[in-house]
Design a protein around this motif. Structure first.
Motif, PDB file in Angstrom:
ATOM      1  N   ARG A 444       0.862  -1.189   0.000  1.00  0.00           N
ATOM      2  CA  ARG A 444       0.000   0.000   0.000  1.00  0.00           C
ATOM      3  C   ARG A 444       0.892   1.231   0.000  1.00  0.00           C
ATOM      4  NH1 ARG A 444      -4.802   1.555   4.266  1.00  0.00           N
ATOM      5  NH2 ARG A 444      -3.097   2.432   5.502  1.00  0.00           N
ATOM      6  N   ARG A 445       0.765   2.009  -1.079  1.00  0.00           N
ATOM      7  CA  ARG A 445       1.567   3.221  -1.212  1.00  0.00           C
ATOM      8  C   ARG A 445       1.103   4.284  -0.224  1.00  0.00           C
ATOM      9  NH1 ARG A 445       6.174   2.038  -4.037  1.00  0.00           N
ATOM     10  NH2 ARG A 445       5.761   1.266  -6.148  1.00  0.00           N
ATOM     11  N   ALA A 446       1.947   5.273  -0.065  1.00  0.00           N
ATOM     12  CA  ALA A 446       1.615   6.364   0.854  1.00  0.00           C
ATOM     13  C   ALA A 446       0.343   7.088   0.427  1.00  0.00           C
ATOM     14  CB  ALA A 446       2.782   7.340   0.939  1.00  0.00           C
ATOM     15  N   ASP A 447       0.017   7.054  -0.883  1.00  0.00           N
ATOM     16  CA  ASP A 447      -1.200   7.726  -1.364  1.00  0.00           C
ATOM     17  C   ASP A 447      -2.453   6.853  -1.222  1.00  0.00           C
ATOM     18  OD1 ASP A 447      -0.848   5.808  -3.295  1.00  0.00           O
ATOM     19  OD2 ASP A 447      -0.506   7.200  -4.964  1.00  0.00           O
ATOM     20  N   GLY A 448      -2.327   5.637  -0.676  1.00  0.00           N
ATOM     21  CA  GLY A 448      -3.468   4.760  -0.441  1.00  0.00           C
ATOM     22  C   GLY A 448      -3.708   3.731  -1.522  1.00  0.00           C
ATOM     23  N   SER A 449      -3.030   3.826  -2.650  1.00  0.00           N
ATOM     24  CA  SER A 449      -3.206   2.833  -3.708  1.00  0.00           C
ATOM     25  C   SER A 449      -2.518   1.526  -3.312  1.00  0.00           C
ATOM     26  CB  SER A 449      -2.627   3.354  -5.026  1.00  0.00           C
ATOM     27  OG  SER A 449      -1.235   3.621  -4.887  1.00  0.00           O
ATOM     28  N   VAL A 450      -3.013   0.417  -3.848  1.00  0.00           N
ATOM     29  CA  VAL A 450      -2.496  -0.908  -3.505  1.00  0.00           C
ATOM     30  C   VAL A 450      -1.935  -1.574  -4.764  1.00  0.00           C
ATOM     31  CG1 VAL A 450      -3.109  -3.221  -2.702  1.00  0.00           C
ATOM     32  CG2 VAL A 450      -3.984  -1.220  -1.506  1.00  0.00           C
ATOM     33  N   LEU A 451      -0.753  -2.136  -4.624  1.00  0.00           N
ATOM     34  CA  LEU A 451      -0.045  -2.794  -5.724  1.00  0.00           C
ATOM     35  C   LEU A 451       0.215  -4.246  -5.338  1.00  0.00           C
ATOM     36  CD1 LEU A 451       1.677  -2.689  -8.380  1.00  0.00           C
ATOM     37  CD2 LEU A 451       3.597  -2.000  -6.928  1.00  0.00           C
ATOM     38  N   ARG A 452      -0.044  -5.172  -6.254  1.00  0.00           N
ATOM     39  CA  ARG A 452       0.285  -6.581  -6.035  1.00  0.00           C
ATOM     40  C   ARG A 452       1.601  -6.890  -6.724  1.00  0.00           C
ATOM     41  NH1 ARG A 452      -3.992 -11.086  -7.703  1.00  0.00           N
ATOM     42  NH2 ARG A 452      -3.030 -10.993  -9.764  1.00  0.00           N
ATOM     43  N   ALA A 505      -8.505  -9.940  -4.861  1.00  0.00           N
ATOM     44  CA  ALA A 505      -9.086  -8.614  -5.092  1.00  0.00           C
ATOM     45  C   ALA A 505      -9.788  -8.097  -3.851  1.00  0.00           C
ATOM     46  CB  ALA A 505     -10.058  -8.684  -6.271  1.00  0.00           C
ATOM     47  N   ARG A 506     -10.450  -8.997  -3.118  1.00  0.00           N
ATOM     48  CA  ARG A 506     -11.133  -8.598  -1.891  1.00  0.00           C
ATOM     49  C   ARG A 506     -10.112  -8.133  -0.849  1.00  0.00           C
ATOM     50  NH1 ARG A 506     -14.412 -12.709  -1.534  1.00  0.00           N
ATOM     51  NH2 ARG A 506     -12.858 -14.062  -0.565  1.00  0.00           N
ATOM     52  N   LEU A 507      -9.001  -8.863  -0.728  1.00  0.00           N
ATOM     53  CA  LEU A 507      -7.951  -8.472   0.205  1.00  0.00           C
ATOM     54  C   LEU A 507      -7.384  -7.101  -0.159  1.00  0.00           C
ATOM     55  CD1 LEU A 507      -5.928  -8.993   2.490  1.00  0.00           C
ATOM     56  CD2 LEU A 507      -4.525 -10.267   0.855  1.00  0.00           C
ATOM     57  N   ALA A 513      -8.654   0.216   2.106  1.00  0.00           N
ATOM     58  CA  ALA A 513      -9.633   0.988   2.879  1.00  0.00           C
ATOM     59  C   ALA A 513      -9.289   1.079   4.357  1.00  0.00           C
ATOM     60  CB  ALA A 513     -11.019   0.364   2.722  1.00  0.00           C
ATOM     61  N   GLY A 514      -8.213   0.454   4.796  1.00  0.00           N
ATOM     62  CA  GLY A 514      -7.884   0.414   6.211  1.00  0.00           C
ATOM     63  C   GLY A 514      -7.317   1.717   6.739  1.00  0.00           C
ATOM     64  N   PRO A 515      -7.236   1.856   8.057  1.00  0.00           N
ATOM     65  CA  PRO A 515      -6.707   3.076   8.687  1.00  0.00           C
ATOM     66  C   PRO A 515      -5.210   3.208   8.474  1.00  0.00           C
ATOM     67  CG  PRO A 515      -7.161   1.406  10.346  1.00  0.00           C
ATOM     68  CD  PRO A 515      -7.685   0.868   9.055  1.00  0.00           C
ATOM     69  N   ALA A 516      -4.676   4.376   8.814  1.00  0.00           N
ATOM     70  CA  ALA A 516      -3.262   4.658   8.575  1.00  0.00           C
ATOM     71  C   ALA A 516      -2.361   3.981   9.594  1.00  0.00           C
ATOM     72  CB  ALA A 516      -3.034   6.174   8.574  1.00  0.00           C
ATOM     73  N   ALA A 522      -3.732  -3.657  10.761  1.00  0.00           N
ATOM     74  CA  ALA A 522      -3.659  -5.113  10.903  1.00  0.00           C
ATOM     75  C   ALA A 522      -4.970  -5.672  11.449  1.00  0.00           C
ATOM     76  CB  ALA A 522      -2.489  -5.489  11.810  1.00  0.00           C
ATOM     77  N   ASP A 523      -5.522  -5.012  12.464  1.00  0.00           N
ATOM     78  CA  ASP A 523      -6.817  -5.444  13.016  1.00  0.00           C
ATOM     79  C   ASP A 523      -7.907  -5.368  11.962  1.00  0.00           C
ATOM     80  OD1 ASP A 523      -5.732  -5.944  15.499  1.00  0.00           O
ATOM     81  OD2 ASP A 523      -6.212  -3.950  16.292  1.00  0.00           O
ATOM     82  N   HIS A 524      -7.895  -4.295  11.190  1.00  0.00           N
ATOM     83  CA  HIS A 524      -8.925  -4.089  10.166  1.00  0.00           C
ATOM     84  C   HIS A 524      -8.909  -5.214   9.132  1.00  0.00           C
ATOM     85  CE1 HIS A 524     -11.382  -2.072   7.134  1.00  0.00           C
ATOM     86  NE2 HIS A 524     -10.401  -2.277   6.263  1.00  0.00           N
ATOM     87  N   VAL A 525      -7.731  -5.560   8.642  1.00  0.00           N
ATOM     88  CA  VAL A 525      -7.630  -6.619   7.627  1.00  0.00           C
ATOM     89  C   VAL A 525      -8.079  -7.955   8.200  1.00  0.00           C
ATOM     90  CG1 VAL A 525      -6.037  -7.908   6.164  1.00  0.00           C
ATOM     91  CG2 VAL A 525      -5.810  -5.427   6.369  1.00  0.00           C
TER      92      VAL A 525
END
Length: 547
Positions: A444-452, A505-507, A513-516, A522-525
């Motif tokens: 998860r990048r600093a801008d919130g985007s997620v890369l696999r 994709a769900r992960l 969408a998780g907190p910073a 970790a709890d959120h996921v």
């Protein structure tokens, strides 16, 4: 001239005896102390008995009543004798001298003056039951009760833990099915009855019971010790048994209560209380239904207790195999989470680890040993320690996995393991990643985007070396400031019958969408996916954040 007709005086006394006799209503008096059961002439006629045939005892009625009806009458009268009820009312079958069957209604009321007597009436109810809507309504009620019982038993059959059993019994549907205002459940725990769930009004003394021993005289305690249910159809009857609870009863609107022991394999494991408002009687059918239900509850509860105990042992063993503490990093932070499987009692082979390396670097790993048993957990512990040793010796990422694979192959157990390992230089963000048949990491990048990160994948650890000539190729990636790296096991994404891509994709969606804050993330996921998935497998995750 004739005078005006006389108007009947509405206040004139009724000839009650004539009215009762004309309607073939007989009277009886039962003296529990003396053992006498007196019937008048009309009562004898209802039972088709001649005066010379009747000895004035309940045993004398047996010649006219089938065995099951004798038991029904005995239970009703014994409830009054024991102080559990103030009245009785039931339809019973009478076997006439010509072999025909007659339905008879018996109704009695306790009288204390000061000794106990039961005064009542008996009448021929054959025509009433044969032609009245009440019989049809009673049959409908019985069918509804049986359907409700089947629904509850089916729901209990799916309960996997004590929490699940409590949820079934104390849900609004159960309260509706049983017609109870309040339901509560307690389990025997080290000489006490521990309350584990309730809905609606609690049984009398429930708060005090939380601190009381099983030997203390409370209603639920008493049924646990005796193994026999207790039914009360008035507050007066209840207070004769428990006079010390008068102050608590005064604040209650309950009119009836059933205290039911939960017995499994001859051993009391708990008790259940049902509190009713407006109810005045428990028919024999009601009691049979509740007794049948408590048998199913006891079996389900016993199974759930054993599963909970086994799962607790498994979770303890699993936890003991995982690292007790993580290294404190300069320039980054770590968070790990582990969730045991909810289905079954297997011990999983999922694991994670982190080891501080030279020059502000860290090695992080996650893996899954094949199998769900104690051997898998034991191998997991050995493999994790071996990898930590190889990483601490300063080997490259690819060499760490190659050595770990050879170590696992030399163990006597015929097992393999998937693993994902990374060495991260926190000062620069440079990351070397190697994958042994494991699921790809996410960033998860600093801008919130997620890369696999789709990495080249080697064979799982523990397979013969000549199966994979390419070894474990390393990939280089730069982890930016504010980026978070996520490692995880398949229990977090896989769902039976679903394509793996949907789980990944769900992960990614939940991760984005998780907190910073890292612990909250970790709890959120874990918690979000734990609710959505069936949790048939254990799951682990590791998060590394570069500050």
């Amino acid at each position: 001239m004739t005078g005006p007709a006389e108007t009947p005086d509405p206040r004139a006394p009724l000839d009650r005896l004539a009215a009762i006799t004309a309607n073939r209503i007989g009277c009886f008096e039962w003296d529990p102390a003396g053992g006498r059961f007196t019937l008048d002439d009309t009562g004898l006629a209802v039972f088709d008995l001649r005066p010379e045939e009747y000895e004035g005892t309940t045993a004398s009625l047996n010649q006219r009543m089938p065995v099951e009806e004798v038991m029904r009458m005995h239970r009703l009268l014994e409830d009054i004798r024991a102080g559990r009820s103030e009245s009785c009312s039931s339809y019973v079958r009478i076997r006439l001298r010509d072999g025909a069957t007659r339905w008879t209604h018996v109704q009695g009321q306790a009288v204390h003056d000061p000794g106990l007597r039961v005064l009542g009436v008996v009448r021929d109810a054959t025509t009433e039951l044969a032609h009245s809507a009440m019989r049809l309504m009673a049959e409908d009620d019985r069918q509804r009760q049986q359907a409700a019982l089947r629904e509850m038993v089916a729901a209990l059959g799916e309960a996997l833990s004590v929490t699940d059993v409590v949820a079934v019994l104390t849900g609004d549907q159960s309260r509706r099915r049983l017609g109870a205002q309040g339901i509560s459940l307690g389990v025997v725990d080290h000489g006490r009855l521990r309350m584990v769930g309730a809905i609606g009004p609690l049984p009398v003394g429930a708060q005090a019971m939380r601190r009381a021993r099983l030997t203390d005289p409370w209603p639920l305690n008493d049924v646990v010790r005796s193994g026999e249910p207790a039914f009360y159809t008035s507050q007066a009857a209840f207070l004769r048994q428990y006079p010390d609870l008068a102050e608590l009863v005064a604040a209650s609107t309950a009119t009836a209560a059933a205290f039911l022991p939960l017995v499994a394999q001859g051993r009391p494991i708990g008790a259940m209380a049902l509190i009713y408002a407006g109810r005045r009687t428990f028919s024999i059918e009601d009691r049979t239904l509740l007794t049948t239900l408590t048998s199913a509850i006891a079996q389900s509860l016993q199974r759930a207790i054993l599963v909970d105990q086994s799962r607790e042992i498994a979770a303890g063993l699993q936890s003991a195999m995982l690292p007790r503490r993580l290294p404190v990093l300069r320039g980054g932070s770590l968070a790990v989470r582990y969730r045991t499987a909810r289905v079954g009692t297997w011990i999983g082979g999922d694991w994670y680890d982190a080891v501080a390396l030279a020059e502000d670097a860290v090695g992080v790993a996650i893996g899954d040993v094949q199998g769900h048993d104690t051997e898998a957990a034991a191998i997991m512990g050995q493999l994790r320690i071996a990898m930590t040793a190889y990483a601490s010796e300063g080997h490259s990422a690819a060499s760490v996995l190659a050595r770990a694979s050879a170590f696992l192959a030399d163990l006597p157990a015929d097992r393999f393991a998937t693993c994902l390992y990374a060495q991260v230089a926190l000062a620069t963000g440079e990351t070397w990643l190697v994958n042994a048949g494991h699921l790809p990491p996410l960033v998860r990048r600093a801008d919130g985007s997620v890369l696999r990160l789709d990495l080249p994948t080697g064979l799982p650890l523990g397979l013969p070396a000549d199966w994979g000539a390419g070894g474990y190729p390393a990939s280089v990636f730069r982890l930016g400031h504010g980026d978070s790296l996520l490692f995880y096991t398949d229990g977090l994404v896989e769902r039976p019958g679903e394509d793996l891509e949907r789980g990944l994709a769900r992960l990614a969606e939940v991760f984005a969408a998780g907190p910073a804050q890292l612990p909250a993330l970790a709890d959120h996921v874990r918690d979000t996916l734990g609710e959505r998935l069936e949790a048939e497998d254990d799951a682990a995750l590791l998060l590394l954040h570069r500050d």
